[in-house]
Write an enzyme that holds these catalytic residues in place. Structure first.
Site, PDB file in Angstrom:
ATOM      1  N   GLU A 167      50.599  66.783  -5.653  1.00 50.59           N
ATOM      2  CA  GLU A 167      49.374  67.477  -6.024  1.00 50.59           C
ATOM      3  C   GLU A 167      48.639  67.938  -4.773  1.00 50.59           C
ATOM      4  O   GLU A 167      48.761  67.332  -3.701  1.00 50.59           O
ATOM      5  CB  GLU A 167      48.472  66.588  -6.894  1.00 50.59           C
ATOM      6  CG  GLU A 167      48.003  65.309  -6.239  1.00 50.59           C
ATOM      7  CD  GLU A 167      47.146  64.476  -7.167  1.00 50.59           C
ATOM      8  OE1 GLU A 167      47.352  64.521  -8.397  1.00 50.59           O
ATOM      9  OE2 GLU A 167      46.255  63.766  -6.657  1.00 50.59           O
ATOM     10  N   GLY A 189      45.685  55.944  -8.528  1.00 50.38           N
ATOM     11  CA  GLY A 189      45.946  55.477  -7.176  1.00 50.38           C
ATOM     12  C   GLY A 189      44.934  54.474  -6.678  1.00 50.38           C
ATOM     13  O   GLY A 189      45.219  53.289  -6.554  1.00 50.38           O
ATOM     14  N   ARG A 208      46.697  51.797  11.427  1.00 50.06           N
ATOM     15  CA  ARG A 208      47.189  50.922  12.490  1.00 50.06           C
ATOM     16  C   ARG A 208      48.311  51.571  13.298  1.00 50.06           C
ATOM     17  O   ARG A 208      48.688  51.074  14.363  1.00 50.06           O
ATOM     18  CB  ARG A 208      47.676  49.593  11.860  1.00 50.06           C
ATOM     19  CG  ARG A 208      47.952  48.474  12.834  1.00 50.06           C
ATOM     20  CD  ARG A 208      46.692  47.978  13.525  1.00 50.06           C
ATOM     21  NE  ARG A 208      46.990  46.923  14.467  1.00 50.06           N
ATOM     22  CZ  ARG A 208      46.927  45.623  14.183  1.00 50.06           C
ATOM     23  NH1 ARG A 208      46.563  45.227  12.971  1.00 50.06           N
ATOM     24  NH2 ARG A 208      47.210  44.717  15.100  1.00 50.06           N
ATOM     25  N   THR A 261      37.810  63.505  -1.622  1.00 48.42           N
ATOM     26  CA  THR A 261      38.633  63.323  -2.814  1.00 48.42           C
ATOM     27  C   THR A 261      38.362  64.478  -3.764  1.00 48.42           C
ATOM     28  O   THR A 261      37.357  65.176  -3.632  1.00 48.42           O
ATOM     29  CB  THR A 261      38.330  61.974  -3.499  1.00 48.42           C
ATOM     30  OG1 THR A 261      39.269  61.756  -4.563  1.00 48.42           O
ATOM     31  CG2 THR A 261      36.914  61.934  -4.051  1.00 48.42           C
ATOM     32  N   HIS A 312      46.232  60.724   5.188  1.00 51.63           N
ATOM     33  CA  HIS A 312      46.975  59.691   4.448  1.00 51.63           C
ATOM     34  C   HIS A 312      48.439  60.122   4.344  1.00 51.63           C
ATOM     35  O   HIS A 312      49.244  59.760   5.183  1.00 51.63           O
ATOM     36  CB  HIS A 312      46.326  59.373   3.100  1.00 51.63           C
ATOM     37  CG  HIS A 312      45.698  60.536   2.396  1.00 51.63           C
ATOM     38  ND1 HIS A 312      46.422  61.627   1.953  1.00 51.63           N
ATOM     39  CD2 HIS A 312      44.402  60.777   2.046  1.00 51.63           C
ATOM     40  CE1 HIS A 312      45.612  62.473   1.355  1.00 51.63           C
ATOM     41  NE2 HIS A 312      44.375  62.002   1.408  1.00 51.63           N
ATOM     42  N   HIS A 334      49.303  63.227  -2.638  1.00 49.82           N
ATOM     43  CA  HIS A 334      48.374  64.350  -2.486  1.00 49.82           C
ATOM     44  C   HIS A 334      48.183  64.595  -0.990  1.00 49.82           C
ATOM     45  O   HIS A 334      47.212  64.120  -0.387  1.00 49.82           O
ATOM     46  CB  HIS A 334      47.037  64.028  -3.152  1.00 49.82           C
ATOM     47  CG  HIS A 334      46.091  65.181  -3.210  1.00 49.82           C
ATOM     48  ND1 HIS A 334      45.213  65.371  -4.261  1.00 49.82           N
ATOM     49  CD2 HIS A 334      45.847  66.204  -2.365  1.00 49.82           C
ATOM     50  CE1 HIS A 334      44.493  66.459  -4.052  1.00 49.82           C
ATOM     51  NE2 HIS A 334      44.860  66.985  -2.890  1.00 49.82           N
ATOM     52  N   HIS A 387      41.890  60.374 -12.336  1.00 48.48           N
ATOM     53  CA  HIS A 387      40.731  60.189 -11.465  1.00 48.48           C
ATOM     54  C   HIS A 387      39.819  59.098 -12.021  1.00 48.48           C
ATOM     55  O   HIS A 387      39.190  59.262 -13.061  1.00 48.48           O
ATOM     56  CB  HIS A 387      39.922  61.469 -11.246  1.00 48.48           C
ATOM     57  CG  HIS A 387      39.138  61.418  -9.949  1.00 48.48           C
ATOM     58  ND1 HIS A 387      39.625  61.908  -8.765  1.00 48.48           N
ATOM     59  CD2 HIS A 387      37.928  60.879  -9.652  1.00 48.48           C
ATOM     60  CE1 HIS A 387      38.749  61.712  -7.802  1.00 48.48           C
ATOM     61  NE2 HIS A 387      37.704  61.081  -8.309  1.00 48.48           N
ATOM     62  N   ASP A 388      39.769  57.990 -11.316  1.00 45.49           N
ATOM     63  CA  ASP A 388      38.908  56.839 -11.622  1.00 45.49           C
ATOM     64  C   ASP A 388      39.290  56.110 -12.911  1.00 45.49           C
ATOM     65  O   ASP A 388      38.494  55.312 -13.432  1.00 45.49           O
ATOM     66  CB  ASP A 388      37.433  57.247 -11.669  1.00 45.49           C
ATOM     67  CG  ASP A 388      36.874  57.530 -10.285  1.00 45.49           C
ATOM     68  OD1 ASP A 388      37.554  57.202  -9.297  1.00 45.49           O
ATOM     69  OD2 ASP A 388      35.752  58.077 -10.183  1.00 45.49           O
TER      70      ASP A 388
END
Length: 240
Positions: A70, A214, A18, A101, A50, A43, A191-192
């Site tokens: 990272e 995250g 935005r 990713t 991001h 990251h 991760h996940d």
């Protein structure tokens, strides 16, 4: 109990969609700390889709818990960013340009000489180093020869196979963790990992020092609220 480091990339994604500064990334990081998180992870990527490079400087100036940066150390701008901010930890991830990713760990055998060089560079600056690796014994063995302080186990395969057979899914990670301990390496994971699979993973991996979470955590916060979500994740890391 492993520490919880909250990856705030998705907060930055929302802000960037935005323009402006809503949500305020630094304030969210401070709130994560206030709600119990023991670390903040970012990251940054070259396109700054991001986390922006300036975000790293802004966060470094404010957060009180461990700061983990990272990313891909083959990008000189990333290396310069880390050295300029001196976080508690840098996690080396073998991303390629434009990658959505992280989806694999380092081949620590093939890139051993390069990783030795990068580990030494960051350690000489007083920064703890962790190398992102798949749960493969050969990768753990070669990682140890680089002089790294820790490895971070890439846990997507565990998460993907958790519901089919969680015992089978976690086994390679338990084996890799055992070898890491034998070699004197600290152990992180990420991760996940989420509210469904985190407890079993943490209970199955003795000596786990840190998990970086995250996407799932921020997604859960949409329904549960950020403070409640962080408390729930912390609870999964407490062994009963």
């Amino acid at each position: 109990m492993a520490n919880l480091s909250v990856n705030i990339n998705k907060i930055a994604t929302l802000r960037n969609s935005r323009g402006g500064n809503n949500p305020d990334l630094v304030q969210v990081a401070l709130d994560c700390e206030r709600f119990g998180a023991q670390g903040i992870t970012v990251h940054p990527r070259p396109d700054e889709r991001h986390i922006r490079y300036q975000d790293v400087f802004d966060l470094k100036a404010k957060i009180k818990t461990e700061f983990n940066i990272e990313g891909n150390c083959r990008e000189q701008k990333f290396v310069d960013l880390v050295l300029a901010n001196s976080p508690a930890q840098v996690t080396l991830v073998p991303d390629t340009e434009g990658q959505i990713t992280s989806n694999h760990g380092w081949d620590t055998v093939k890139h051993q000489d390069y990783l030795k060089e990068m580990v030494s560079l960051f350690q000489n600056a007083g920064i703890r180093v962790s190398i992102f690796v798949d749960p493969v014994t050969a990768m753990i063995n070669a990682a140890a020869t680089t002089g790294t302080d820790r490895v971070e186990l890439y846990t997507e395969a565990y998460a993907h196979n958790f519901y089919d057979n969680k015992e089978k899914a976690v086994l390679p990670y338990a084996v890799a963790a055992k070898r890491a301990h034998e070699l004197g390496l600290g152990l992180n994971a990420g991760h996940d990992l989420d509210l469904h699979n985190l407890r079993y993973f943490s209970e199955s991996i003795p000596g786990l020092l840190e998990v970086s979470i995250g996407h799932a955590l921020i997604s859960d916060a949409l329904y549960l609220g950020l403070e409640n979500t962080i408390q729930r994740y912390l609870h999964q890391l407490v062994h009963q």
